[in-house]
Motif scaffolding. Sequence first.
Motif, PDB file in Angstrom:
ATOM      1  N   VAL A 261       0.890  -1.294  -0.062  1.00  0.00           N
ATOM      2  CA  VAL A 261      -0.314  -0.068   0.005  1.00  0.00           C
ATOM      3  C   VAL A 261       0.971   1.347  -0.154  1.00  0.00           C
ATOM      4  N   GLY A 262       1.779   1.071   0.822  1.00  0.00           N
ATOM      5  CA  GLY A 262       2.611   2.549   0.800  1.00  0.00           C
ATOM      6  C   GLY A 262       3.448   2.635  -0.357  1.00  0.00           C
ATOM      7  N   GLY A 263       3.940   1.639  -0.993  1.00  0.00           N
ATOM      8  CA  GLY A 263       4.856   1.639  -2.293  1.00  0.00           C
ATOM      9  C   GLY A 263       4.012   2.239  -3.371  1.00  0.00           C
ATOM     10  N   TRP A 264       2.642   1.626  -3.520  1.00  0.00           N
ATOM     11  CA  TRP A 264       1.566   2.248  -4.524  1.00  0.00           C
ATOM     12  C   TRP A 264       1.375   3.678  -4.241  1.00  0.00           C
ATOM     13  N   SER A 265       1.089   4.052  -2.857  1.00  0.00           N
ATOM     14  CA  SER A 265       1.005   5.347  -2.528  1.00  0.00           C
ATOM     15  C   SER A 265       2.135   6.326  -2.806  1.00  0.00           C
ATOM     16  N   ASP A 266       3.286   6.029  -2.715  1.00  0.00           N
ATOM     17  CA  ASP A 266       4.594   6.660  -2.899  1.00  0.00           C
ATOM     18  C   ASP A 266       4.494   7.148  -4.525  1.00  0.00           C
ATOM     19  N   VAL A 267       4.075   6.081  -5.223  1.00  0.00           N
ATOM     20  CA  VAL A 267       4.117   6.139  -6.661  1.00  0.00           C
ATOM     21  C   VAL A 267       3.051   7.422  -7.131  1.00  0.00           C
TER      22      VAL A 267
END
Length: 173
Positions: free
Chosen positions: A9-15
Amino acid sequence: MYVDLMKKVGGWSDVNFPKDTAIVKFTGICEELGELTKATSPEEELDAIADMGIYTLDFCYKLNIDLDHALFLYSDLKTTTGWIGAMGPYLTKFSQGIKEHLYSKMLLNLTVGVVELFRFLESRCKLHAVPLQQLIEQTFYNHVAKRNWKDNPETGEVSNVVDLSNINLDGGN
């Protein structure tokens, strides 16, 4: 349980939202709480619960809170302030960069607030006989992760799906 999903979730959000901070995620949690209070069907309620869970995982990611450890460590902890009361004042001071000498107390209260929030979400899921983690995973992978707000900021339509396989599960954000 949740740490790998939190990193996805955090990686997707960072993008998709590279400038977002923990305070933005907290406002998302509050927005979905409003949706939950207005829900008129089980589907609307479960949608709000799932979205609150996703925002909470992203909140934990931004603050490097190990949710699995926190859920274990504070499984029997009870506070009298409720999760918003536990999180709100400390998140405000944390985001303002004031009272840094209270940082460890702030992080502890934010962590306790997250545990309380997850317990609340679990209790709401039990009313519908749906496991919280399953609900969050299905909503994230079947809907949220397919959105691409970076390339399509008006609609989030999928043009180039964010490749989640490149998200590092060993490191933080």
